[in-house]
Write an enzyme that holds these catalytic residues in place. Structure first.
Site, short mmCIF file in Angstrom:
data_model
loop_
_atom_site.label_atom_id
_atom_site.label_comp_id
_atom_site.label_asym_id
_atom_site.label_seq_id
_atom_site.Cartn_x
_atom_site.Cartn_y
_atom_site.Cartn_z
N ASN A 9 5.21 58.37 43.14
CA ASN A 9 4.20 59.37 43.48
C ASN A 9 3.56 58.92 44.79
O ASN A 9 2.74 58.00 44.79
CB ASN A 9 3.16 59.45 42.36
CG ASN A 9 1.97 60.33 42.71
OD1 ASN A 9 2.02 61.09 43.68
ND2 ASN A 9 0.90 60.22 41.93
N TRP A 10 3.98 59.55 45.87
CA TRP A 10 3.50 59.10 47.20
C TRP A 10 2.06 59.52 47.48
O TRP A 10 1.46 59.08 48.44
CB TRP A 10 4.41 59.68 48.29
CG TRP A 10 5.73 58.96 48.42
CD1 TRP A 10 6.14 57.86 47.72
CD2 TRP A 10 6.80 59.29 49.32
NE1 TRP A 10 7.40 57.49 48.14
CE2 TRP A 10 7.82 58.34 49.11
CE3 TRP A 10 6.99 60.29 50.28
CZ2 TRP A 10 9.02 58.37 49.84
CZ3 TRP A 10 8.17 60.32 51.00
CH2 TRP A 10 9.19 59.38 50.78
N LYS A 11 1.53 60.43 46.67
CA LYS A 11 0.17 60.95 46.91
C LYS A 11 0.07 61.48 48.35
O LYS A 11 1.06 62.00 48.86
CB LYS A 11 -0.87 59.87 46.60
CG LYS A 11 -0.64 59.26 45.20
CD LYS A 11 -1.76 58.42 44.70
CE LYS A 11 -1.39 57.89 43.31
NZ LYS A 11 -2.45 57.11 42.71
N HIS A 94 -2.24 65.36 37.33
CA HIS A 94 -2.57 63.97 37.67
C HIS A 94 -4.09 63.77 37.60
O HIS A 94 -4.84 64.69 37.93
CB HIS A 94 -2.05 63.64 39.07
CG HIS A 94 -2.13 62.18 39.38
ND1 HIS A 94 -3.29 61.57 39.77
CD2 HIS A 94 -1.20 61.20 39.31
CE1 HIS A 94 -3.07 60.27 39.93
NE2 HIS A 94 -1.80 60.02 39.66
N GLU A 96 -6.09 62.36 39.46
CA GLU A 96 -6.80 62.62 40.72
C GLU A 96 -7.03 64.11 40.91
O GLU A 96 -8.04 64.54 41.48
CB GLU A 96 -6.01 62.02 41.90
CG GLU A 96 -6.13 60.49 41.91
CD GLU A 96 -4.95 59.76 42.51
OE1 GLU A 96 -4.12 60.38 43.19
OE2 GLU A 96 -4.86 58.54 42.27
N GLU A 166 -1.22 57.52 31.93
CA GLU A 166 -1.82 56.77 33.03
C GLU A 166 -3.29 56.51 32.75
O GLU A 166 -4.14 57.37 33.00
CB GLU A 166 -1.70 57.57 34.33
CG GLU A 166 -0.28 57.86 34.75
CD GLU A 166 -0.18 58.07 36.26
OE1 GLU A 166 0.59 57.34 36.89
OE2 GLU A 166 -0.86 58.96 36.79
N GLY A 172 -4.22 52.49 40.89
CA GLY A 172 -4.58 52.02 42.23
C GLY A 172 -5.58 50.88 42.23
O GLY A 172 -6.16 50.55 43.27
N SER A 212 -0.67 50.96 38.48
CA SER A 212 -0.41 49.64 39.07
C SER A 212 0.90 49.02 38.59
O SER A 212 0.99 47.80 38.43
CB SER A 212 -1.58 48.69 38.85
OG SER A 212 -2.76 49.22 39.46
N GLY A 233 2.65 54.74 42.04
CA GLY A 233 1.99 55.14 43.27
C GLY A 233 2.26 54.15 44.38
O GLY A 233 3.29 54.20 45.06
N GLY A 234 1.35 53.20 44.57
CA GLY A 234 1.41 52.25 45.67
C GLY A 234 2.76 51.61 45.90
O GLY A 234 3.27 51.56 47.03
P1 PGA Z 1 -0.60 53.34 41.26
O1 PGA Z 1 -0.65 54.93 41.01
O2 PGA Z 1 0.79 52.89 40.89
O3 PGA Z 1 -0.89 53.18 42.70
O4 PGA Z 1 -1.62 52.74 40.36
C1 PGA Z 1 -0.02 55.51 39.90
C2 PGA Z 1 -0.30 56.98 39.86
O5 PGA Z 1 -1.42 57.41 40.16
O6 PGA Z 1 0.59 57.79 39.54
#
Ligand code: PGA
Length: 250
Positions: A9-11, A94, A96, A166, A172, A212, A233-234
């Site tokens: 997930n590149w956001k 998600h 966010e 999640e 993050g 994470s 994500g990251g």
């Molecule tokens: P993260 O993000 O791996 O950077 O914690 C995961 C996500 O929000 O899907």
């Protein structure tokens, strides 16, 4: 045996030239995996990513969509539009988007239905906040989110929905749920689905962990009985780290 689905997930990261470089570098690194490899990229990277990934085993997804097919919704993108260019997956709900863009259980439910109408595979996110975990209501929250997200779907659709567990406090932040805690939450979601839609559907549904996940902890998490993949994500922004997670079992 459920397939493992490893989704990035590149956001709101990566310009088209960065997307092209990353996918070009990733392609040979993941070509021999038996796991499903997905990258959910910003709208502006979709077309470039689809072209770059052509002929590879990398699938491309979006990070959101509107539930209506078309109309006066300035700035929105429909499921039909995503499908029209060859997108296969879409992240829905998600945390966010729930937190910053008024996504609710109701819009999540509508979007999942629209995803299926357009033959898109939904990756549906659920997860509790730190306060909810500390108050001892984490399972209640995620079971409730799961139930509301799946309302009105057929058994077959539920079996083909990917759920991403999640915990919000792990996204993050560098804090990962322990593999036991993550597995227990995924198991609770599976049991809830089995109760609602039958044992067979519960056994088939893919449940990912996200929060994470990185090369250092991926193997331990992904080897747990009820964790069928990751939403990353990251660590999905660099080909090398994402490939290490994809190849955790090879
Ligand atoms: P993260 O993000 O791996 O950077 O914690 C995961 C996500 O929000 O899907």
């Amino acid at each position: 045996m459920r397939k493992k689905v490893i989704a990035g997930n590149w956001k709101m990261n990566m310009l088209p030239n960065e997307a092209i470089s990353m996918i070009t570098e990733l392609t040979p690194l993941v070509k021999d995996t038996g796991n499903e490899v997905v990258l959910c990229v910003p709208y502006t990277d979709l077309f470039y990513s689809l072209l770059t990934a052509q002929g590879s085993n990398i699938k491309i997804g979006a990070q959101n969509m509107h539930y209506e097919e078309k109309g006066a919704y300035t700035g929105e993108i429909s499921g039909k539009m995503l499908k029209s260019i060859g997108v296969e997956y879409v992240i829905i709900g998600h945390s966010e988007r729930r937190q910053y863009f008024n996504e609710t259980d109701e819009t999540v439910n509508k979007k999942i239905k629209t995803a299926f109408e357009n033959n898109l595979k939904p990756i549906v996110c659920v997860g509790e906040t730190l306060e909810e975990r500390e108050a001892g209501i984490a399972y209640e929250i995620i079971e409730n989110q799961t139930q509301k997200a799946l309302e009105g779907l057929t058994e077959e659709q539920v079996a083909n929905t990917i759920i991403a567990y999640e915990p919000i406090w792990a996204i993050g932040t560098g804090k990962t749920a322990t593999s036991e805690d993550a597995n227990e939450a995924c198991k609770k979601i599976r049991e809830k689905i089995a109760k609602m839609y039958g044992q067979n559907v519960g056994e088939r549904v893919i449940i990912q962990y996200g929060g994470s996940m990185k090369p250092e902890n991926a193997k331990e998490l992904l080897e747990m009985s009820d964790i069928d993949g990751g939403l990353i994500g990251g660590a999905s922004l660099k080909a090398e780290s994402f490939a290490k997670i994809v190849n955790y079992n090879s």
